[in-house]
Design a protein around this motif. Sequence first.
Motif, PDB file in Angstrom:
ATOM      1  N   ARG A 201     -12.415  11.076   2.253  1.00  0.00           N
ATOM      2  CA  ARG A 201     -13.462  10.605   3.169  1.00  0.00           C
ATOM      3  C   ARG A 201     -13.874  11.720   4.136  1.00  0.00           C
ATOM      4  O   ARG A 201     -15.039  11.884   4.454  1.00  0.00           O
ATOM      5  N   ARG A 202     -12.910  12.464   4.622  1.00  0.00           N
ATOM      6  CA  ARG A 202     -13.202  13.544   5.573  1.00  0.00           C
ATOM      7  C   ARG A 202     -14.013  14.648   4.906  1.00  0.00           C
ATOM      8  O   ARG A 202     -14.880  15.260   5.540  1.00  0.00           O
ATOM      9  N   GLN A 203     -13.688  14.961   3.653  1.00  0.00           N
ATOM     10  CA  GLN A 203     -14.385  16.039   2.952  1.00  0.00           C
ATOM     11  C   GLN A 203     -15.797  15.649   2.557  1.00  0.00           C
ATOM     12  O   GLN A 203     -16.632  16.507   2.381  1.00  0.00           O
ATOM     13  N   ALA A 204     -16.039  14.390   2.433  1.00  0.00           N
ATOM     14  CA  ALA A 204     -17.362  13.913   1.986  1.00  0.00           C
ATOM     15  C   ALA A 204     -18.414  13.906   3.065  1.00  0.00           C
ATOM     16  O   ALA A 204     -18.402  14.343   4.096  1.00  0.00           O
TER      17      ALA A 204
ATOM     18  N   GLU B  31       0.829  -1.192   0.000  1.00  0.00           N
ATOM     19  CA  GLU B  31       0.000   0.000   0.000  1.00  0.00           C
ATOM     20  C   GLU B  31       0.870   1.250   0.000  1.00  0.00           C
ATOM     21  O   GLU B  31       1.855   1.349   0.725  1.00  0.00           O
ATOM     22  N   ASN B  32       0.466   2.192  -0.805  1.00  0.00           N
ATOM     23  CA  ASN B  32       1.177   3.450  -0.929  1.00  0.00           C
ATOM     24  C   ASN B  32       0.657   4.397   0.161  1.00  0.00           C
ATOM     25  O   ASN B  32      -0.524   4.750   0.179  1.00  0.00           O
ATOM     26  N   PRO B  33       1.497   4.833   1.076  1.00  0.00           N
ATOM     27  CA  PRO B  33       1.028   5.712   2.159  1.00  0.00           C
ATOM     28  C   PRO B  33       0.465   7.038   1.652  1.00  0.00           C
ATOM     29  O   PRO B  33      -0.470   7.590   2.222  1.00  0.00           O
ATOM     30  N   PHE B  34       1.007   7.531   0.556  1.00  0.00           N
ATOM     31  CA  PHE B  34       0.512   8.789   0.006  1.00  0.00           C
ATOM     32  C   PHE B  34      -0.933   8.619  -0.488  1.00  0.00           C
ATOM     33  O   PHE B  34      -1.789   9.475  -0.245  1.00  0.00           O
ATOM     34  N   LEU B  35      -1.202   7.492  -1.160  1.00  0.00           N
ATOM     35  CA  LEU B  35      -2.563   7.236  -1.641  1.00  0.00           C
ATOM     36  C   LEU B  35      -3.517   7.043  -0.473  1.00  0.00           C
ATOM     37  O   LEU B  35      -4.692   7.435  -0.546  1.00  0.00           O
ATOM     38  N   GLN B  36      -3.046   6.452   0.619  1.00  0.00           N
ATOM     39  CA  GLN B  36      -3.882   6.292   1.803  1.00  0.00           C
ATOM     40  C   GLN B  36      -4.263   7.650   2.383  1.00  0.00           C
ATOM     41  O   GLN B  36      -5.413   7.867   2.774  1.00  0.00           O
ATOM     42  N   LEU B  37      -3.313   8.579   2.436  1.00  0.00           N
ATOM     43  CA  LEU B  37      -3.607   9.913   2.951  1.00  0.00           C
ATOM     44  C   LEU B  37      -4.623  10.639   2.079  1.00  0.00           C
ATOM     45  O   LEU B  37      -5.531  11.307   2.578  1.00  0.00           O
ATOM     46  N   LEU B  38      -4.465  10.496   0.750  1.00  0.00           N
ATOM     47  CA  LEU B  38      -5.423  11.127  -0.163  1.00  0.00           C
ATOM     48  C   LEU B  38      -6.815  10.541   0.002  1.00  0.00           C
ATOM     49  O   LEU B  38      -7.815  11.278   0.017  1.00  0.00           O
ATOM     50  N   ALA B  39      -6.910   9.226   0.139  1.00  0.00           N
ATOM     51  CA  ALA B  39      -8.211   8.581   0.323  1.00  0.00           C
ATOM     52  C   ALA B  39      -8.847   9.014   1.641  1.00  0.00           C
ATOM     53  O   ALA B  39     -10.055   9.275   1.710  1.00  0.00           O
ATOM     54  N   GLU B  40      -8.044   9.136   2.692  1.00  0.00           N
ATOM     55  CA  GLU B  40      -8.551   9.576   3.983  1.00  0.00           C
ATOM     56  C   GLU B  40      -9.051  11.034   3.906  1.00  0.00           C
ATOM     57  O   GLU B  40     -10.085  11.370   4.477  1.00  0.00           O
ATOM     58  N   LYS B  41      -8.328  11.858   3.173  1.00  0.00           N
ATOM     59  CA  LYS B  41      -8.725  13.259   3.000  1.00  0.00           C
ATOM     60  C   LYS B  41     -10.054  13.349   2.280  1.00  0.00           C
ATOM     61  O   LYS B  41     -10.934  14.131   2.654  1.00  0.00           O
TER      62      LYS B  41
END
Length: 161
Positions: free
Chosen positions: A158-161, A146-156
């Motif tokens: 989710r928060r905005q949604a 898993e790419n940590p950068f992609l995880q951060l983007l996905a988490e961001k």
Amino acid sequence: MPGTRQPLALLEAKGKKHLSRAERAQRQAEEVRLPKPAKIPPPAWLLEPLKKRFRSLSKQLLEADMGVAQLDQDTIARYLIAQAQYEAAVQLTQQALEQQDEKLAAEWSGVQDRFFKQARACANDMGLTLTSRCRLIAPPAAKEPENPFLQLLAEKERRQA
């Protein structure tokens, strides 16, 4: 000396060979892909008593999804003929042994061995033996780290949604 050429899906599943997109596309274009038939009819030359066994075996092979195609029709039929002849030779060998005729038993035993080898060769071609099935099964695809950068983007997101 290089080994036998392996399908692209198997190479990718093993994860040991890295191909460029162009190499991958070329390799995919070169691979032979046969359509999976709904069912495989027995050949016209197959003896009537073996046709029922043919339909049963071809149905099992199609359900197992091991790559069987219409072209395998003759191999399945040859396997069934060799198997039926092997079974007949076993009975005749047993009869000769019961009659204590060692010479006749030895002759039928040789015939039995010949038909066994023919049936085994066809079974190996179709993946009916344990060792041949092990060669046909591709290992599960390796999980990509898993790419940590992609995880951060996905988490961001989710928060905005």
